[in-house]
Design an enzyme around this catalytic site. Sequence first.
Site, short mmCIF file in Angstrom:
data_model
loop_
_atom_site.label_atom_id
_atom_site.label_comp_id
_atom_site.label_asym_id
_atom_site.label_seq_id
_atom_site.Cartn_x
_atom_site.Cartn_y
_atom_site.Cartn_z
N ASP A 1 7.99 11.95 17.93
CA ASP A 1 8.43 10.60 17.56
C ASP A 1 7.55 9.61 18.32
OD1 ASP A 1 9.76 8.16 17.20
OD2 ASP A 1 11.67 9.21 16.90
N ILE B 1 2.20 9.39 1.44
CA ILE B 1 0.74 9.19 1.43
C ILE B 1 0.05 10.13 2.43
CG2 ILE B 1 -1.13 7.51 1.68
CD1 ILE B 1 0.97 5.31 1.03
N PRO C 1 17.12 -10.07 -0.94
CA PRO C 1 16.90 -11.31 -0.19
C PRO C 1 15.42 -11.44 0.21
CG PRO C 1 18.55 -9.92 0.90
CD PRO C 1 18.02 -9.14 -0.26
N TYR D 1 10.19 -5.32 7.23
CA TYR D 1 9.14 -4.29 7.07
C TYR D 1 7.76 -4.91 7.20
CZ TYR D 1 5.76 -1.36 4.58
OH TYR D 1 4.62 -0.65 4.22
N ASN E 1 1.02 -1.46 -3.57
CA ASN E 1 2.07 -0.46 -3.83
C ASN E 1 1.48 0.83 -4.40
OD1 ASN E 1 3.52 -3.09 -3.87
ND2 ASN E 1 5.27 -1.77 -4.26
N THR F 1 -0.46 -2.45 4.77
CA THR F 1 0.01 -2.84 3.44
C THR F 1 -0.43 -4.26 3.08
OG1 THR F 1 2.04 -3.43 2.28
CG2 THR F 1 2.18 -3.41 4.64
N ASP F 2 -0.46 -4.55 1.79
CA ASP F 2 -0.75 -5.92 1.35
C ASP F 2 0.44 -6.86 1.61
OD1 ASP F 2 1.01 -4.97 -0.59
OD2 ASP F 2 -0.25 -5.52 -2.31
N GLU F 3 1.61 -6.26 1.93
CA GLU F 3 2.81 -7.10 2.10
C GLU F 3 2.70 -8.02 3.32
OE1 GLU F 3 6.51 -5.14 1.24
OE2 GLU F 3 5.51 -3.61 0.08
N LEU G 1 -0.63 6.72 9.74
CA LEU G 1 0.19 6.34 8.59
C LEU G 1 1.67 6.29 8.92
CD1 LEU G 1 -2.00 8.76 7.00
CD2 LEU G 1 -1.28 7.09 5.32
N LYS H 1 4.80 -4.37 10.04
CA LYS H 1 3.45 -3.90 9.74
C LYS H 1 2.41 -4.94 10.20
CE LYS H 1 2.27 -0.62 7.92
NZ LYS H 1 1.97 0.76 8.42
#
Length: 361
Positions: free
Chosen positions: A69, A19, A302, A170, A199, A144-146, A91, A174
Amino acid sequence: MMEKLNGLKILITGGAGFIGGAVIRRLLTSGDSFIFNLDKIGYASDINEIHRILNDNELSNRYTFLKVDLKDMKEVENAIKISDPDLIIHLAAESHVDRSIDSPSEFILSNVLGTFNLLEASREHWSKLSKKRKEKFKFLHVSTDEVFGSLDVNKKGFHESYPYDPRSPYSASKASSDHLVRSWFHTYKFPSMITNCSNNFGPKQFPEKLIPLVIQKALKGEDIPLYGDGSNVRDWLFVEDHVDAILLVISKGVIGQSYCVGGFGEKSNIEVVKMICEILENLIPSQKVPYHNLINKVKDRPGHDLRYSIDSSKIQSELGWVPKHSFESALKKTICWYIENVDWCEQILSQSGYELDRKGI
Ligand code: NAD
Ligand code: TYD
């Protein structure tokens, strides 16, 4: 909207990724902002296309690459000093759920500690800016929407005040970084904003994510791994529509706000995989086994979130964002790109050492 960014110094983290790369390519080819690309160059990174654009258009005076980094505070402080940014679009993150399940520590370090380091170095920089520059400075955290967790089938989509309920390493990393960003706004008045997007898919996505992985597998005549029964739903958005949203929010977004981005692309995984097989069958008919016969249900991931869906009415009504691509047309475009760029996939896979024959966890 691009005119608001003209002449500004923009630091983009994760600009060698899927992205971030699309954001940088858009900024280089329209407008005249100065881009600083901060990236550690991980397994999914690729800056060849950016270099091609720079060479073809003699734009190198508008672009600086900073191999940094985010885990290293000294490197981050130095990058902020060199870039002296007016705007920051953050990002950089480890981005793949399966990897976060296998080895979560890099996700905590890059996504949580990395965001903390960036926030602190950026806050120090912002606090020393002249009054005029300080008033205009903005920090956009791309999330993210997650972070909202798993949505039941009959529930309405995620929106900006939906409670956080991350369920994978993950999404938890976030969510943590979102909380840091929000608290820096409330505590220090640090001028930040957040986007929570669904996504993405499109050209140049590392082929471990569902859509490019399925295309690769089908083209090679290999089994296509579908987790569980394939009924999990994602709300797919073409990457260029996400780039529009990011540039709109950094240009016109309100400090302290978050914006949910996505919608219109809700599909179950089995639907997506079958659509890819059908489009491929029309473009390059399979020689031996029909592509859809390669679909192979494998052991589920999982903690696999059942459904993501976004209600993007806020960004639409307040900032005028509208996705320009339908799922079908963008999917076809993406598939064509992967067919024409088999070499790109081979190269990025071999440089990363990633094994495409993974069959779920
Ligand atoms: P990507 O994995 O393609 O790229 C991420 C980039 O960040 C890589 O180039 C990597 O080298 C860099 N990076 C990672 N850790 C770093 C560190 N410690 N220091 C410096 N650079 C580092 O990911 P992407 O799909 O382009 O996602 C970009 C961002 O958008 C992420 O923050 C992700 O959470 C978010 N997002 C992604 C999606 C999606 O569907 N891909 C959807 C919504 C939000
Ligand atoms: P992915 O692209 O990894 O994105 P995310 O987990 O962030 O949503 O996966 C999208 C969906 O596809 C998700 O429900 C998991 C599923 N999936 C498969 O069925 N098979 C696969 O090989 C992969 C990578 C994902």
